[in-house]
Design a protein around this motif. Structure first.
Motif, mmCIF file in Angstrom:
data_model
loop_
_atom_site.group_PDB
_atom_site.id
_atom_site.type_symbol
_atom_site.label_atom_id
_atom_site.label_comp_id
_atom_site.label_asym_id
_atom_site.label_seq_id
_atom_site.Cartn_x
_atom_site.Cartn_y
_atom_site.Cartn_z
ATOM 1 N N SER A 147 1.601 1.280 -4.037
ATOM 2 C CA SER A 147 2.230 -0.018 -3.834
ATOM 3 C C SER A 147 2.995 -0.460 -5.084
ATOM 4 C CB SER A 147 1.152 -1.028 -3.471
ATOM 5 O OG SER A 147 1.694 -2.297 -3.334
ATOM 6 N N ASN A 148 2.400 -0.222 -6.241
ATOM 7 C CA ASN A 148 3.084 -0.545 -7.503
ATOM 8 C C ASN A 148 4.348 0.272 -7.662
ATOM 9 O OD1 ASN A 148 1.188 -2.393 -8.248
ATOM 10 N ND2 ASN A 148 -0.001 -0.956 -9.499
ATOM 11 N N LYS A 149 4.228 1.560 -7.354
ATOM 12 C CA LYS A 149 5.350 2.471 -7.482
ATOM 13 C C LYS A 149 6.510 2.031 -6.586
ATOM 14 C CE LYS A 149 6.061 7.454 -7.370
ATOM 15 N NZ LYS A 149 5.575 8.665 -6.677
ATOM 16 N N ARG A 174 -8.189 -8.396 -6.772
ATOM 17 C CA ARG A 174 -8.409 -7.709 -5.504
ATOM 18 C C ARG A 174 -7.399 -6.594 -5.333
ATOM 19 N NH1 ARG A 174 -12.615 -9.668 -2.047
ATOM 20 N NH2 ARG A 174 -13.407 -11.508 -3.081
ATOM 21 N N SER A 175 -7.487 -5.937 -4.201
ATOM 22 C CA SER A 175 -6.626 -4.786 -3.973
ATOM 23 C C SER A 175 -5.416 -5.201 -3.141
ATOM 24 C CB SER A 175 -7.424 -3.722 -3.253
ATOM 25 O OG SER A 175 -8.065 -4.300 -2.133
ATOM 26 N N ALA A 176 -4.744 -6.248 -3.610
ATOM 27 C CA ALA A 176 -3.671 -6.846 -2.820
ATOM 28 C C ALA A 176 -2.514 -5.874 -2.566
ATOM 29 C CB ALA A 176 -3.151 -8.090 -3.527
ATOM 30 N N GLY A 177 -2.221 -5.027 -3.559
ATOM 31 C CA GLY A 177 -1.096 -4.110 -3.403
ATOM 32 C C GLY A 177 -1.319 -3.115 -2.274
ATOM 33 N N GLY A 178 -2.462 -2.467 -2.305
ATOM 34 C CA GLY A 178 -2.793 -1.502 -1.261
ATOM 35 C C GLY A 178 -2.881 -2.164 0.104
ATOM 36 N N ASP A 179 -3.437 -3.370 0.128
ATOM 37 C CA ASP A 179 -3.537 -4.106 1.399
ATOM 38 C C ASP A 179 -2.153 -4.382 1.971
ATOM 39 O OD1 ASP A 179 -6.205 -4.107 0.877
ATOM 40 O OD2 ASP A 179 -6.372 -6.262 0.468
#
Lengths: 241, 241
Positions: A104-106, A124-129
Motif C-alpha cells: 500500500s505504501n509502495k 493500525r494496518s490502515a494501508g493494507g486495509d
C-alpha cells in the motif's frame, strides 16, 4: 463562488483518483464512488441513521475474501505439484498484513485516503486495509474475472517476486542449522501437535539449543511452525552474540 | 471378463456420481475426474513421485477460498445496511466446520467418498472438507460466476435459514477463534473434568491466549463451559482493546 470552486475541487479529485486507479491497476473505474469509499479510513467515518458506518470496513471485508480467492487460485495453478501446506504458506506470505501495508505504501494509496486521525492510521494496518477495500471495489465495479486478471497482471506479477518468496521460507531454519554445525552446538526442533476447536491441527515447534529452549512458534503446518520458531531463535541469537 | 466388469463398475460409479452432483447442485459436471478427486479423503491418499499427494486437500484449500468469497458477497449484498462485524459473524455461522460437516451429512457426500480409514473420517472434519473440495471442483470446472449462482441457489437458499441464523445466539467461542486467527494470537480452550459427588461430571474450561489465562467457566456440558468461558474472555478482551 465558493460552491463553484468546491465543485471544481471535487471533480478534480475524482479525476485524479481515476487516473491513479488507471496507473496502479491499468483500467479506468466505472463507478468512482465505490473507490472513494474504499479509501475512507474508519477514523474518518461518516455516521448514518440506523447505525451504519460509512467507511471502508465493509469493502475491506469483501476485498479480503476476493484477494484470498485470487491468490489461492493463482498459486493452485502456478504450483500444480505442490501440496496444500505449501500453497497455504505461500498465500499467507503474499497477503499477510505487513506485506499488504508495504504494498500500500509502495502504491502511494495514502495520498488518496480520507483519514480522520493520523495516529490511528499509523498504529493500525490502515494501508493494507485500504488495499483490500480497493480490491473489493474493483470486484463490485468490474466482476470477479476482471478483478482476478487485473490483480495477477498489475499486482502479483509486478510487485511480488514469487520465486524469492519460495526461497525465503527455508532461510531461517537452514541458517540455524548452519550456525549450529559451525559453532558445534546441538540444535533440535521439538514439535508438538495441538488439536483445535474446529478439528484442525496446529503445530508448536520449539527451537532448542544445547537443551535450552530458545523460541517457540505456532503454525498450521509443521514446516511453517519450524521456520517461525527458527526465525525467532535467530533473532534472539543475533542479539545475544 | 474381470476387466469388463471392472469397467462396468467404474463407469457406473461415474454415472451415479454425475447424477448425484445433478441432484445436489442442479447441473451435470463437465469433468467428472475433478469431482472424484474432491471426494478422495486424505486417508485414501495415492502417492505420486515427487511427493505430491493425490487426495482432496488441494481442492479443499481452493474451495475454502471460493466458499469464503461467495458467502461474503452474498451477505454483503443481502445486508446493505449492516456493518462489517455483523457480516463476519454471519459468515462464520455459515461456513464453520460444524455446520459444513452437518451439511455434508445431509447431502450424503460420504456415500461417494473414498475413505481409507473410517476412524480418521469421524475424528476429523472430513465431511466439511469434502464439501469445500467439491466447491473447489465446481469452480475449476465451471468458473466463478456459475459456482456463485449454484451455491446461492442450491445451498444457501435450500439448506440455510438466514433469518434464523441472525437470531441464533452468538457463539462466543467462534468469535474468539476468528479474532485469534485474524490477529495471529494463539488461542486454547483448556478443559478439565471434575467428578461430582453424585457421579455427575462438571467441566471447567479456561480460555488461554498466548499462554495467558484469560477467563474460566464451569458448566455441566463441555460446549456450555467453553462458550461461557469464551464469553467472559470476549468481555475482557473488548475492554482491553
Amino acid at each position: 463562488m465558493f460552491f463553484k470552486s468546491y465543485l471544481r475541487f471535487y471533480f478534480s479529485f475524482n479525476k485524479e483518483l481515476r487516473k491513479s486507479i488507471k496507473n496502479i491497476f491499468g483500467f479506468y473505474p466505472e463507478n468512482i464512488f465505490i473507490y472513494k469509499l474504499a479509501l475512507r479510513h474508519k477514523s474518518a467515518t461518516l455516521k448514518q441513521k440506523g447505525g451504519l458506518k460509512i467507511n471502508n470496513e465493509r469493502l475491506e471485508y469483501l476485498g479480503d475474501a476476493v484477494l484470498g480467492l485470487v491468490v489461492a487460485d493463482y498459486l493452485f495453478k502456478r504450483f500444480p505439484f505442490k501440496n496444500e501446506g505449501f500453497l497455504t504458506e505461500m498465500r499467507s506470505k503474499i497477503v499477510n498484513r505487513a506485506t499488504l501495508n508495504k504494498l500500500s505504501n509502495k502504491l502511494g494509496l495514502k495520498n488518496y485516503m480520507h483519514i480522520g486521525n493520523s495516529e490511528q492510521y499509523h498504529s493500525r494496518s490502515a494501508g493494507g486495509d485500504a488495499f483490500e477495500a480497493l480490491v473489493g471495489a474493483i470486484y463490485l465495479d468490474k466482476g470477479y474475472n476482471f478483478t482476478k486478471n487485473t490483480l495477477i497482471r498489475y499486482i502479483l506479477n509486478l510487485h511480488y517476486d514469487i520465486e524469492q518468496l519460495q526461497i525465503e521460507e527455508i532461510s531461517y531454519k537452514s541458517k540455524m542449522i548452519e550456525w549450529a554445525q559451525k559453532e558445534k552446538h546441538r540444535l533440535e526442533f521439538v514439535m508438538q501437535e495441538e488439536k483445535e476447536a474446529k478439528g484442525k491441527s496446529r503445530y508448536v515447534v520449539t527451537t532448542v539449543i544445547d537443551n535450552q529452549h530458545l523460541a517457540k512458534a505456532y503454525d498450521y503446518t509443521i514446516k511453517g511452525a519450524e521456520n517461525l520458531s527458527a526465525e525467532k531463535a535467530w533473532a534472539k541469537l543475533t542479539k545475544l552474540e
